[in-house]
Design an enzyme around this catalytic site. Structure first.
Site, PDB file in Angstrom:
ATOM      1  N   HIS A  19     -10.435  -5.607   2.525  1.00  0.00           N
ATOM      2  CA  HIS A  19      -9.145  -5.719   3.226  1.00  0.00           C
ATOM      3  C   HIS A  19      -8.210  -4.582   2.827  1.00  0.00           C
ATOM      4  O   HIS A  19      -7.485  -4.044   3.645  1.00  0.00           O
ATOM      5  CB  HIS A  19      -8.478  -7.065   2.893  1.00  0.00           C
ATOM      6  CG  HIS A  19      -9.180  -8.241   3.479  1.00  0.00           C
ATOM      7  ND1 HIS A  19      -8.708  -8.918   4.578  1.00  0.00           N
ATOM      8  CD2 HIS A  19     -10.332  -8.857   3.136  1.00  0.00           C
ATOM      9  CE1 HIS A  19      -9.531  -9.906   4.874  1.00  0.00           C
ATOM     10  NE2 HIS A  19     -10.525  -9.897   4.012  1.00  0.00           N
ATOM     11  N   ASP A 109      -1.890  -8.029   6.711  1.00  0.00           N
ATOM     12  CA  ASP A 109      -3.255  -8.509   6.901  1.00  0.00           C
ATOM     13  C   ASP A 109      -3.180  -9.965   7.367  1.00  0.00           C
ATOM     14  O   ASP A 109      -2.410 -10.757   6.802  1.00  0.00           O
ATOM     15  CB  ASP A 109      -3.994  -8.403   5.554  1.00  0.00           C
ATOM     16  CG  ASP A 109      -5.475  -8.705   5.687  1.00  0.00           C
ATOM     17  OD1 ASP A 109      -5.816  -9.798   6.176  1.00  0.00           O
ATOM     18  OD2 ASP A 109      -6.279  -7.860   5.296  1.00  0.00           O
TER      19      ASP A 109
END
Ligand code: UDP
Length: 461
Positions: A19, A109
């Site tokens: 991520h 995110d």
């Protein structure tokens, strides 16, 4: 030459390798487009500031004590989302009082869903970043709409196809499945990540040409602009180091000595764990295939062991120069090396995109979540990989030979070359990723600095 900066954007990454990397890559892309980039990150797995001198960093106290960061448990993710709220709110509030502040938006995110709550209170626009494929999110949304249709299932159904989720089977349902059931907390967690609140747009590390129809269906669901501008690692001017682990570059010298397209690169990413039985079966599969291999064994990735102590005695001496084992590799450079002809992968989305971009065909050994979806698309739809379903040395050996030495393997190679060419076309001027990036820059530049206050609900009207 120093360019005059447009507004700033705040990026909030989720602190795990798969991520963190795409968020920092997105930061590079936006910085090259003239934005100032602030990265608000958790204390755990913080990025190395010296690798990104172009960014401003802000550390948020994630409140996590003695936490094991080797795997993102749902508990840890919830705690992070809860604990960072106050910190981000204070930081934002202070920033907005500053004179000359030109904050355009916060990009977060999708796993860091707390950001939208905080930003909405302060009326700052948010944009969500998806670090996985559109196919994965689409399957999650379909399943969340009717979980009882899929769970629980019988053992006898494991290989049955799910036509509305083609090419998935029950076996590939991308949730945390225990005894063919899905725990309620896992459903809840996915609901939270799919709820994008009042976010005004989504950015994707995927390519429009690759996932066009799925992106359109998702866009109908979310009713907001989408900007698929992948592959991130090729769209920015530089791909600065973002590894949480130390890269062993010596394997590049070893690769230099190997014949073109001869080496199988083996890596299961930053989180996957295997047991000692799988380690041993993989070891023999690799040895018996008689192909050169570069194998990443991450310390702590074999359950119950510190490192690779469970390898058969004398294994490294037996394979000699034909095999190389490292703890962590400079993966993008490895995949781009002419000696590499195949990738035995867990099918994380970054690894998948990186492999396609270097036209390296794959052997798919997925574990959880989006890896299961990616493996099915790679093997059944794009046909650029073979899936390993039984972890057994003879199966592994045969699959390696099929990929590296057979006509079927050559066809897979041709298709991945075509896919790579499509990606190159998407990045060129007038290509979709290039155009979507231009649209994204215009979109962010035109965002109002404060969202309008929410319209009050009139009871009884
Ligand atoms: N990676 C690396 N060296 C390794 C193994 C992985 O640099 O030895 C990088 C890889 O290039 C990718 C990331 O780690 O960018 C892994 O992300 P992915 O989405 O593939 O999988 P995850 O680790 O999230 O399961």
């Amino acid at each position: 030459m120093e360019v005059e900066r447009k507004q700033s954007v705040i990026l909030v990454p989720c602190p795990y390798q798969g991520h963190l990397t795409p968020m920092l890559q997105l930061g590079n892309i936006l910085h090259s487009q003239g934005f100032s980039v602030i990265v608000a990150h958790t204390r755990h797995n913080a990025p190395n500031y010296t690798n990104h001198p172009q960014f401003v960093f802000h550390s948020m106290d994630d409140g996590l004590q003695r936490i094991d960061m080797s795997f993102p448990s749902v508990e840890t993710l919830y705690s992070m989302n809860e604990n960072c709220k106050v910190h981000l709110r204070n930081y934002l509030a202070a920033m907005m009082e500053e004179e000359g502040n030109e904050l355009a938006c916060i990009i977060y995110d999708s796993v860091m869903f707390f950001v939208d709550d905080v930003a909405t209170q302060l009326r700052v626009p948010t944009v969500v970043l998806y670090t996985f494929s559109a196919a994965f999110l689409h399957s999650i949304i379909m399943i969340l709409q009717q979980p009882e249709k899929y769970f629980p299932f019988e053992d006898s159904q494991l290989m049955d196809p799910l036509p509305e989720l083609h090419p998935l089977r029950y076996k590939d349902l991308p949730f945390y499945v225990v005894n063919n059931k899905i725990p309620e907390w896992d459903l809840e967690f996915h609901r939270a990540t799919c709820d994008i609140g009042s976010s005004v747009a989504a950015i994707w590390n995927t390519m429009q040409d690759l996932e066009d129809s799925t992106l359109l269906r998702l866009q109908e669901h979310y009713k907001m602009p989408f900007f698929p501008i992948g592959p991130f690692h090729k769209m920015g001017p530089l791909d600065s180091l973002s590894s949480i682990f130390e890269e062993d570059n010596s394997c590049l010298e070893w690769l230099d000595k190997q014949a073109p397209n001869s080496v199988l690169y083996v890596s299961l990413g930053s989180l996957a764990m295997i047991n000692d039985k799988e380690l041993i079966e993989t070891a023999w599969g690799l040895a018996n295939s008689e192909q050169p291999f570069l194998w990443v064994i991450r310390p702590g990735s074999i359950s119950g062991f510190q490192y690779a102590e469970a390898l058969p005695d004398g294994y490294e001496e037996m394979v000699g120069e034909r095999g190389r084992i490292v703890k962590w590799a400079p993966q993008k450079q490895v995949l781009a090396h002419p000696a590499v002809g195949g990738f035995y992968t867990h099918c994380g989305w970054n690894s998948t995109v990186e492999s396609i971009c270097e036209q390296v065909p794959m052997i798919c050994r997925p574990f959880i979540a989006d890896q299961l979806v990616n493996a099915r698309y790679l093997s059944q739809i794009y046909k650029v990989g073979f899936e390993i379903e039984v972890i057994e040395r003879t199966v592994i050996e045969k699959t390696i030979r099929k990929l590296m030495l057979s006509e079927e393997g050559e066809n897979v190679k041709k298709r991945v070359v075509d896919m790579k060419q499509n990606i190159v076309a998407a990045m060129e001027i007038d290509g979709t990723s290039h155009k979507n990036l231009k649209d994204l820059v215009d979109f962010i530049s035109a965002l109002p600095s404060r969202l309008p206050p929410p319209t009050p609900v009139v009871v009884g009207s």
